[in-house]
Write a protein that holds these residues in place. Structure first.
Motif, PDB file in Angstrom:
ATOM      1  N   ASN A 156      87.562  47.796  65.834  1.00  0.00           N
ATOM      2  CA  ASN A 156      88.146  46.960  66.882  1.00  0.00           C
ATOM      3  C   ASN A 156      87.946  47.502  68.289  1.00  0.00           C
ATOM      4  OD1 ASN A 156      88.883  45.153  64.950  1.00  0.00           O
ATOM      5  ND2 ASN A 156      91.017  45.811  64.845  1.00  0.00           N
ATOM      6  N   ALA A 157      87.991  48.818  68.469  1.00  0.00           N
ATOM      7  CA  ALA A 157      87.785  49.384  69.812  1.00  0.00           C
ATOM      8  C   ALA A 157      86.365  49.071  70.305  1.00  0.00           C
ATOM      9  CB  ALA A 157      88.028  50.889  69.795  1.00  0.00           C
ATOM     10  N   ASP A 158      85.397  49.172  69.403  1.00  0.00           N
ATOM     11  CA  ASP A 158      84.012  48.834  69.775  1.00  0.00           C
ATOM     12  C   ASP A 158      83.879  47.335  70.038  1.00  0.00           C
ATOM     13  OD1 ASP A 158      83.071  51.476  69.571  1.00  0.00           O
ATOM     14  OD2 ASP A 158      82.719  51.250  67.414  1.00  0.00           O
ATOM     15  N   ALA A 159      84.590  46.527  69.263  1.00  0.00           N
ATOM     16  CA  ALA A 159      84.555  45.071  69.464  1.00  0.00           C
ATOM     17  C   ALA A 159      85.121  44.712  70.834  1.00  0.00           C
ATOM     18  CB  ALA A 159      85.326  44.354  68.358  1.00  0.00           C
ATOM     19  N   VAL A 160      86.240  45.332  71.196  1.00  0.00           N
ATOM     20  CA  VAL A 160      86.855  45.088  72.509  1.00  0.00           C
ATOM     21  C   VAL A 160      85.864  45.421  73.621  1.00  0.00           C
ATOM     22  CG1 VAL A 160      88.622  45.938  74.120  1.00  0.00           C
ATOM     23  CG2 VAL A 160      89.247  45.313  71.779  1.00  0.00           C
ATOM     24  N   GLN A 161      85.229  46.566  73.496  1.00  0.00           N
ATOM     25  CA  GLN A 161      84.259  46.988  74.513  1.00  0.00           C
ATOM     26  C   GLN A 161      83.094  46.003  74.608  1.00  0.00           C
ATOM     27  OE1 GLN A 161      82.843  50.968  73.852  1.00  0.00           O
ATOM     28  NE2 GLN A 161      81.574  50.973  75.678  1.00  0.00           N
ATOM     29  N   ALA A 162      82.599  45.538  73.469  1.00  0.00           N
ATOM     30  CA  ALA A 162      81.481  44.589  73.461  1.00  0.00           C
ATOM     31  C   ALA A 162      81.893  43.235  74.037  1.00  0.00           C
ATOM     32  CB  ALA A 162      80.930  44.433  72.050  1.00  0.00           C
ATOM     33  N   TYR A 163      83.105  42.759  73.694  1.00  0.00           N
ATOM     34  CA  TYR A 163      83.580  41.491  74.272  1.00  0.00           C
ATOM     35  C   TYR A 163      83.734  41.617  75.788  1.00  0.00           C
ATOM     36  CZ  TYR A 163      84.527  39.008  69.888  1.00  0.00           C
ATOM     37  OH  TYR A 163      84.403  38.352  68.687  1.00  0.00           O
ATOM     38  N   ARG A 164      84.236  42.733  76.243  1.00  0.00           N
ATOM     39  CA  ARG A 164      84.388  42.930  77.694  1.00  0.00           C
ATOM     40  C   ARG A 164      83.029  42.909  78.391  1.00  0.00           C
ATOM     41  NH1 ARG A 164      89.160  47.443  77.399  1.00  0.00           N
ATOM     42  NH2 ARG A 164      90.877  45.937  77.293  1.00  0.00           N
ATOM     43  N   ALA A 165      82.042  43.544  77.784  1.00  0.00           N
ATOM     44  CA  ALA A 165      80.698  43.540  78.365  1.00  0.00           C
ATOM     45  C   ALA A 165      80.148  42.116  78.393  1.00  0.00           C
ATOM     46  CB  ALA A 165      79.777  44.461  77.567  1.00  0.00           C
ATOM     47  N   PHE A 166      80.367  41.365  77.315  1.00  0.00           N
ATOM     48  CA  PHE A 166      79.918  39.975  77.272  1.00  0.00           C
ATOM     49  C   PHE A 166      80.569  39.167  78.398  1.00  0.00           C
ATOM     50  CE2 PHE A 166      80.974  35.623  76.062  1.00  0.00           C
ATOM     51  CZ  PHE A 166      79.713  35.082  75.955  1.00  0.00           C
ATOM     52  N   GLN A 179      85.979  31.478  74.146  1.00  0.00           N
ATOM     53  CA  GLN A 179      86.072  32.032  72.792  1.00  0.00           C
ATOM     54  C   GLN A 179      86.103  33.557  72.821  1.00  0.00           C
ATOM     55  OE1 GLN A 179      82.782  30.476  70.551  1.00  0.00           O
ATOM     56  NE2 GLN A 179      83.470  28.361  70.749  1.00  0.00           N
ATOM     57  N   ALA A 180      85.269  34.137  73.652  1.00  0.00           N
ATOM     58  CA  ALA A 180      85.235  35.608  73.763  1.00  0.00           C
ATOM     59  C   ALA A 180      86.571  36.125  74.291  1.00  0.00           C
ATOM     60  CB  ALA A 180      84.089  36.046  74.665  1.00  0.00           C
ATOM     61  N   ARG A 181      87.121  35.448  75.270  1.00  0.00           N
ATOM     62  CA  ARG A 181      88.420  35.874  75.820  1.00  0.00           C
ATOM     63  C   ARG A 181      89.522  35.757  74.767  1.00  0.00           C
ATOM     64  NH1 ARG A 181      87.200  33.182  81.526  1.00  0.00           N
ATOM     65  NH2 ARG A 181      86.423  35.039  82.580  1.00  0.00           N
ATOM     66  N   GLN A 182      89.479  34.703  73.959  1.00  0.00           N
ATOM     67  CA  GLN A 182      90.470  34.557  72.886  1.00  0.00           C
ATOM     68  C   GLN A 182      90.361  35.694  71.879  1.00  0.00           C
ATOM     69  OE1 GLN A 182      89.536  30.633  71.404  1.00  0.00           O
ATOM     70  NE2 GLN A 182      90.966  29.613  72.804  1.00  0.00           N
ATOM     71  N   GLN A 183      89.141  36.041  71.505  1.00  0.00           N
ATOM     72  CA  GLN A 183      88.949  37.137  70.566  1.00  0.00           C
ATOM     73  C   GLN A 183      89.428  38.463  71.164  1.00  0.00           C
ATOM     74  OE1 GLN A 183      88.052  37.045  67.333  1.00  0.00           O
ATOM     75  NE2 GLN A 183      88.133  34.829  67.605  1.00  0.00           N
ATOM     76  N   LEU A 184      89.131  38.661  72.432  1.00  0.00           N
ATOM     77  CA  LEU A 184      89.570  39.875  73.118  1.00  0.00           C
ATOM     78  C   LEU A 184      91.091  39.958  73.145  1.00  0.00           C
ATOM     79  CD1 LEU A 184      88.769  42.422  74.658  1.00  0.00           C
ATOM     80  CD2 LEU A 184      88.644  41.029  76.738  1.00  0.00           C
ATOM     81  N   THR A 185      91.751  38.845  73.408  1.00  0.00           N
ATOM     82  CA  THR A 185      93.213  38.815  73.414  1.00  0.00           C
ATOM     83  C   THR A 185      93.762  39.148  72.020  1.00  0.00           C
ATOM     84  OG1 THR A 185      93.229  37.167  75.189  1.00  0.00           O
ATOM     85  CG2 THR A 185      95.239  37.372  73.879  1.00  0.00           C
ATOM     86  N   LEU A 186      93.174  38.581  71.002  1.00  0.00           N
ATOM     87  CA  LEU A 186      93.612  38.880  69.617  1.00  0.00           C
ATOM     88  C   LEU A 186      93.470  40.351  69.287  1.00  0.00           C
ATOM     89  CD1 LEU A 186      92.136  35.827  67.655  1.00  0.00           C
ATOM     90  CD2 LEU A 186      94.552  36.294  68.120  1.00  0.00           C
ATOM     91  N   LEU A 187      92.360  40.936  69.710  1.00  0.00           N
ATOM     92  CA  LEU A 187      92.115  42.352  69.409  1.00  0.00           C
ATOM     93  C   LEU A 187      92.997  43.280  70.239  1.00  0.00           C
ATOM     94  CD1 LEU A 187      88.238  42.302  69.148  1.00  0.00           C
ATOM     95  CD2 LEU A 187      89.843  42.801  67.300  1.00  0.00           C
ATOM     96  N   SER A 188      93.298  42.847  71.451  1.00  0.00           N
ATOM     97  CA  SER A 188      94.102  43.688  72.352  1.00  0.00           C
ATOM     98  C   SER A 188      95.592  43.619  72.056  1.00  0.00           C
ATOM     99  CB  SER A 188      93.854  43.271  73.798  1.00  0.00           C
ATOM    100  OG  SER A 188      92.490  43.444  74.123  1.00  0.00           O
ATOM    101  N   ASN A 189      96.036  42.561  71.381  1.00  0.00           N
ATOM    102  CA  ASN A 189      97.463  42.377  71.054  1.00  0.00           C
ATOM    103  C   ASN A 189      97.635  42.197  69.551  1.00  0.00           C
ATOM    104  OD1 ASN A 189      98.163  42.331  73.850  1.00  0.00           O
ATOM    105  ND2 ASN A 189      97.471  40.208  73.930  1.00  0.00           N
ATOM    106  N   PRO A 190      97.454  43.248  68.778  1.00  0.00           N
ATOM    107  CA  PRO A 190      97.548  43.084  67.323  1.00  0.00           C
ATOM    108  C   PRO A 190      98.922  42.732  66.821  1.00  0.00           C
ATOM    109  CG  PRO A 190      97.024  45.377  67.895  1.00  0.00           C
ATOM    110  CD  PRO A 190      97.133  44.605  69.162  1.00  0.00           C
TER     111      PRO A 190
END
Length: 190
Positions: A156-166, A179-190
């Motif tokens: 998840n930490a790598d996913a967050v970093q990749a979504y932020r770069a995107f 969609q990317a922002r929604q995924q980032l929010t889901l990962l950042s607020n488990p």
């Protein structure tokens, strides 16, 4: 010949595909054995590919390869055609040929990653997407694809970093960004 090549390219860039097509055909007919027609053949293939005339496009790109066997762009476009036709195994081989011809062709790495992702080869897909980013750090959609792989692998930490770069790099469809922002929010607020 040089004038035909330049004129054909200019017309294509300006969206005058009908005129570009005519210039390419004229140059190819007038100079069939001149290796410089590979540029005209490439433009011809590109026009046919955009028009979903895949047989004609493939033929043109295969002719490019007769003059320039190491044309990474021609290999990559052949792979795109094969993917459109559902020929995934052949597309994979064409992409590997493109990368062998020019390891700095980010599109081929990205397309190879997509093939691996479709066949659930996540580690190979991740490596291919990372290779695309290493070649072209502005290729935003590679970050998105990489993020989805990281999510599937519970990194998840790598996913967050990749979504932020995107999100920082994306300039296309706003729905994709949402969609990317929604995924980032889901990962950042488990």
């Amino acid at each position: 010949m040089e004038v035909l090549i330049q004129l054909g390219g200019l017309l294509l860039k300006r969206g005058a595909t009908k005129e570009a097509l005519e210039i390419c055909r004229r140059g190819i007919e007038q100079h069939p054995s001149d290796a410089r027609i590979s540029a005209l053949l490439f433009n011809l293939g590109y026009i046919h590919m955009r028009n979903k005339q895949y047989t004609d496009a493939r033929t043109a790109f295969e002719h490019v390869l007769r003059f320039e066997p190491s044309s990474a762009k021609a290999w990559n476009n052949i792979a795109n055609i094969q993917l459109a036709l559902g020929e995934t195994s052949a597309a994979q081989q064409a992409l590997l040929s493109a990368i062998a011809a020019d390891p700095k062709i980010a599109e081929a790495h990205y397309n190879l990653g997509s093939l691996y992702l479709q066949s659930h080869q996540l580690d190979k897909a991740r490596q291919a997407y990372q290779a695309a980013i290493d070649v072209d750090s502005t290729l935003a959609r590679a970050y998105y694809a990489l993020a989805t792989i990281y999510q599937q692998q519970d990194a998840n930490a790598d996913a967050v970093q990749a979504y932020r770069a995107f999100i920082a790099k994306w300039q296309g469809d706003p729905d994709f960004l949402r969609q990317a922002r929604q995924q980032l929010t889901l990962l950042s607020n488990p």
